[in-house]
Every structure is written in C-alpha cells, then in structure tokens.
Design a protein around this motif. Structure first.
Motif, PDB file in Angstrom:
ATOM      1  N   UNK A 118       0.871  -1.176   0.000  1.00 57.98           N
ATOM      2  CA  UNK A 118       0.000   0.000   0.000  1.00 57.98           C
ATOM      3  C   UNK A 118       0.908   1.226   0.000  1.00 57.98           C
ATOM      4  N   UNK A 119       0.306   2.391  -0.161  1.00 54.01           N
ATOM      5  CA  UNK A 119       1.088   3.621  -0.079  1.00 54.01           C
ATOM      6  C   UNK A 119       0.306   4.660   0.701  1.00 54.01           C
ATOM      7  N   UNK A 120       1.025   5.565   1.334  1.00 56.00           N
ATOM      8  CA  UNK A 120       0.409   6.655   2.088  1.00 56.00           C
ATOM      9  C   UNK A 120       1.038   7.959   1.605  1.00 56.00           C
ATOM     10  N   UNK A 121       0.196   8.950   1.309  1.00 54.87           N
ATOM     11  CA  UNK A 121       0.668  10.214   0.755  1.00 54.87           C
ATOM     12  C   UNK A 121       0.035  11.365   1.517  1.00 54.87           C
TER      13      UNK A 121
ATOM     14  N   UNK B 275     -10.737  14.784   6.335  1.00 54.81           N
ATOM     15  CA  UNK B 275     -10.719  14.651   4.876  1.00 54.81           C
ATOM     16  C   UNK B 275      -9.880  13.490   4.387  1.00 54.81           C
ATOM     17  N   UNK B 276      -9.470  12.604   5.285  1.00 59.20           N
ATOM     18  CA  UNK B 276      -8.624  11.484   4.876  1.00 59.20           C
ATOM     19  C   UNK B 276      -9.382  10.529   3.952  1.00 59.20           C
ATOM     20  N   UNK B 277      -8.652   9.930   3.040  1.00 63.63           N
ATOM     21  CA  UNK B 277      -9.275   9.038   2.059  1.00 63.63           C
ATOM     22  C   UNK B 277      -8.407   7.810   1.847  1.00 63.63           C
ATOM     23  N   UNK B 278      -9.039   6.748   1.404  1.00 67.08           N
ATOM     24  CA  UNK B 278      -8.312   5.615   0.845  1.00 67.08           C
ATOM     25  C   UNK B 278      -8.870   5.385  -0.554  1.00 67.08           C
ATOM     26  N   UNK B 279      -7.971   5.179  -1.499  1.00 69.08           N
ATOM     27  CA  UNK B 279      -8.355   4.934  -2.893  1.00 69.08           C
ATOM     28  C   UNK B 279      -8.165   3.455  -3.177  1.00 69.08           C
ATOM     29  N   UNK B 280      -9.215   2.824  -3.650  1.00 71.81           N
ATOM     30  CA  UNK B 280      -9.227   1.363  -3.807  1.00 71.81           C
ATOM     31  C   UNK B 280      -9.725   1.006  -5.209  1.00 71.81           C
ATOM     32  N   UNK B 281      -9.036   0.079  -5.840  1.00 69.10           N
ATOM     33  CA  UNK B 281      -9.348  -0.269  -7.228  1.00 69.10           C
ATOM     34  C   UNK B 281     -10.775  -0.782  -7.383  1.00 69.10           C
ATOM     35  N   UNK B 282     -11.243  -1.598  -6.467  1.00 69.53           N
ATOM     36  CA  UNK B 282     -12.597  -2.138  -6.604  1.00 69.53           C
ATOM     37  C   UNK B 282     -13.649  -1.034  -6.504  1.00 69.53           C
ATOM     38  N   UNK B 283     -13.392  -0.032  -5.664  1.00 68.92           N
ATOM     39  CA  UNK B 283     -14.338   1.080  -5.561  1.00 68.92           C
ATOM     40  C   UNK B 283     -14.309   1.938  -6.820  1.00 68.92           C
ATOM     41  N   UNK B 284     -13.149   2.033  -7.433  1.00 71.79           N
ATOM     42  CA  UNK B 284     -13.039   2.837  -8.650  1.00 71.79           C
ATOM     43  C   UNK B 284     -13.904   2.252  -9.763  1.00 71.79           C
ATOM     44  N   UNK B 285     -13.887   0.942  -9.906  1.00 72.62           N
ATOM     45  CA  UNK B 285     -14.709   0.320 -10.940  1.00 72.62           C
ATOM     46  C   UNK B 285     -16.189   0.614 -10.702  1.00 72.62           C
TER      47      UNK B 285
ATOM     48  N   UNK C 124      -4.457  -5.026  -1.136  1.00 70.38           N
ATOM     49  CA  UNK C 124      -3.262  -4.777  -1.935  1.00 70.38           C
ATOM     50  C   UNK C 124      -3.526  -3.652  -2.934  1.00 70.38           C
ATOM     51  N   UNK C 125      -2.613  -2.682  -2.979  1.00 74.66           N
ATOM     52  CA  UNK C 125      -2.783  -1.558  -3.899  1.00 74.66           C
ATOM     53  C   UNK C 125      -3.497  -0.363  -3.314  1.00 74.66           C
ATOM     54  N   UNK C 126      -3.979  -0.454  -2.079  1.00 74.61           N
ATOM     55  CA  UNK C 126      -4.639   0.701  -1.455  1.00 74.61           C
ATOM     56  C   UNK C 126      -3.685   1.891  -1.428  1.00 74.61           C
ATOM     57  N   UNK C 127      -4.261   3.071  -1.649  1.00 76.72           N
ATOM     58  CA  UNK C 127      -3.492   4.310  -1.562  1.00 76.72           C
ATOM     59  C   UNK C 127      -4.206   5.231  -0.590  1.00 76.72           C
ATOM     60  N   UNK C 128      -3.552   5.528   0.530  1.00 73.54           N
ATOM     61  CA  UNK C 128      -4.163   6.395   1.550  1.00 73.54           C
ATOM     62  C   UNK C 128      -3.634   7.804   1.387  1.00 73.54           C
ATOM     63  N   UNK C 129      -4.504   8.772   1.642  1.00 71.56           N
ATOM     64  CA  UNK C 129      -4.131  10.180   1.463  1.00 71.56           C
ATOM     65  C   UNK C 129      -4.680  11.005   2.617  1.00 71.56           C
ATOM     66  N   UNK C 130      -3.794  11.756   3.245  1.00 71.12           N
ATOM     67  CA  UNK C 130      -4.201  12.690   4.299  1.00 71.12           C
ATOM     68  C   UNK C 130      -3.940  14.109   3.807  1.00 71.12           C
TER      69      UNK C 130
END
Length: 266
Positions: free
Chosen positions: A31-34, A68-78, A146-152
């Motif tokens: 995962x990644x955190x930005x 305002x924190x978010x997690x970006x997930x591929x399944x949600x994007x679809x 796997x692949x989650x991208x978290x953003x604060x």
C-alpha cells in the motif's frame, strides 16, 4: 527408476521447495500513504493489517486533516465508473427533455459537462485519526487491500457551493456558518433550484439533506472546512424522469477527495 519417473521427482521437489516462498509472497500486500505524513511512500504489510497500521507507519503530521482522509481502492473505482455513467445518463435525460423548464435543462447540461470531467477516484472515506482508528470497530478501520493508496490532506479553508447555481462558488470557511448562509452567498438559479432543501456533503463523505424552508427547516448545521453544499434541482421538474438525480449527484461528489478547490471553479 525410469528417466521419466526421475524427471517427475525433480519437478515435485522443486515445487515443494518453492511453495513456502510463494505462500510468504502471497501473505504480503503493498500500500502507499501520501499527503501530510512524515514518512510518505510505499509500505509492505501482512495480510490482515488494517488502515491504522499503514497510518501509524506513515506518522501523520500535526497539520494532517483527519476529517478529509481518504483511501483509494481499485474495486471502488470500478463501481464509481458505473456510478458516473448512470449519473451522466440521467443528467442528459433532463438536459434533453422537452417537458422540463429551460433553466433546468440548461443547468443539467452544464452539470453533465462538469461531471464528465470529474474522475472516478475510487475514494472510500476514511476516519483518519490514528488513535480513534485503534479503538474503532467496523468499516472505519477496515482491512487493507493490496494496492490501497491512503491520502491525508492538509486542512482546507474553503467551502464549495454547486448544483443548481449560476456559477459554482468557492467560499472562505467561516466557523459555525451554516449551509443556508453559504448558499445565500452564491448565485442560486432560482428557476431550477429546490427552494425547500439543501444537501451537505461533509469532507469525510457524510451526506445530509437539510430542510431550509419555513415549514421544514432543519436545525442549523455548521460545516467543516472542505464541505460541499449541493443546491438540488426542484424535485417536481425531474420527478418523472429521474427522481433520484439529486441524491445520485451528492453520492458521486462524496467520492471526490480533498482539496475540493477545483469543484468550485467555473
């Protein structure tokens, strides 16, 4: 032992040796955190780890805006690609309908062009306060994928007003100012707007519909920095075509991550 039996034995031995490393690889996820964190970038975690594990490793800065924190997930994007397609279909339906007033059709066409340019982000709202995540239950501290991208994000200082308005507005956030006051500061298209309701989308993705007329007025609700005020269409104009249009638009806007500044620009 025949040559063929010997070859089969070697293949089986190689498979047995390779199996543990394959299992170990499958038990890891990346995962990644930005954003406003002290240690941004990719992380490796054991399968079964939670959002709080990634946030603790990234060490959020003091100016991180947890709401305002978010997690970006591929399944949600679809799913959001399909959601946007349905919304665009309904906006076009209203924009091209002969039975709706011209002002409603015009605003629907403008919103269609605007929504068409918005990304399907895959944003899943996240309760970003690490200490609260450690003690929370349920979806607010979900399992990492796997692949989650978290953003604060950093704390914004604006509120966006959009929807049935003449031009979207980006207004300075004022503590304790309610949704009605923000909408009043923007040029609402009174020919298209519902005079009885506003929809508020808080920066954590929480959506609330507020009554704003004398007969249905809701208690004043202070907005958090980064909130969106959606001025809905007058329901009687769209009820026969697409009665869920206002809620569909609110739901899609809730997937847009902070900062919301681009949403308030003409």
């Amino acid at each position: 032992m025949s040559p063929s039996q010997g070859f089969a034995s070697v293949v089986m031995l190689v498979a047995l040796v390779a199996a543990p490393s394959a299992v170990r690889a499958a038990a890891q996820l990346t995962v990644s955190v930005e954003g406003a964190v002290q240690a941004p970038g990719a992380q490796q975690h054991e399968v079964g780890s939670r959002f709080s594990d990634a946030l603790e490793a990234a060490a959020p800065r003091r100016d991180a805006y947890a709401l305002g924190a978010s997690v970006f997930r591929a399944t949600a994007q679809a799913a959001q690609v399909r959601q946007r397609a349905g919304l665009l279909h309904d906006l076009k339906l209203v924009a091209e309908a002969n039975e709706v007033p011209a002002a409603v059709a015009s605003r629907a066409a403008a919103l269609h062009a605007w929504v068409e340019g918005l990304p399907a982000t895959g944003r899943v709202p996240l309760e970003g306060n690490v200490r609260r995540l450690e003690v929370s239950l349920g979806d607010s501290n979900s399992l990492l994928a796997n692949g989650d991208r978290l953003f604060l994000p950093e704390r914004p200082d604006t509120v966006t007003v959009t929807g049935a308005v003449q031009t979207p507005c980006l207004l300075p956030h004022v503590p304790d100012r309610d949704a009605v006051a923000y909408a009043s500061a923007c040029l609402v298209d009174t020919r298209a707007a519902d005079p009885d309701a506003l929809i508020v989308i808080q920066p954590d993705g929480h959506i609330a519909e507020l009554g704003v007329a004398m007969w249905n007025r809701s208690p004043a609700q202070a907005l958090a920095p980064g909130a969106i005020v959606l001025v809905p269409f007058r329901l009687r104009h769209i009820a026969r075509l697409t009665p869920e249009l206002n809620s569909e638009l609110a739901s899609f806007l809730a997937t847009q991550p902070l900062p919301h500044d681009p949403l308030g620009l003409p």
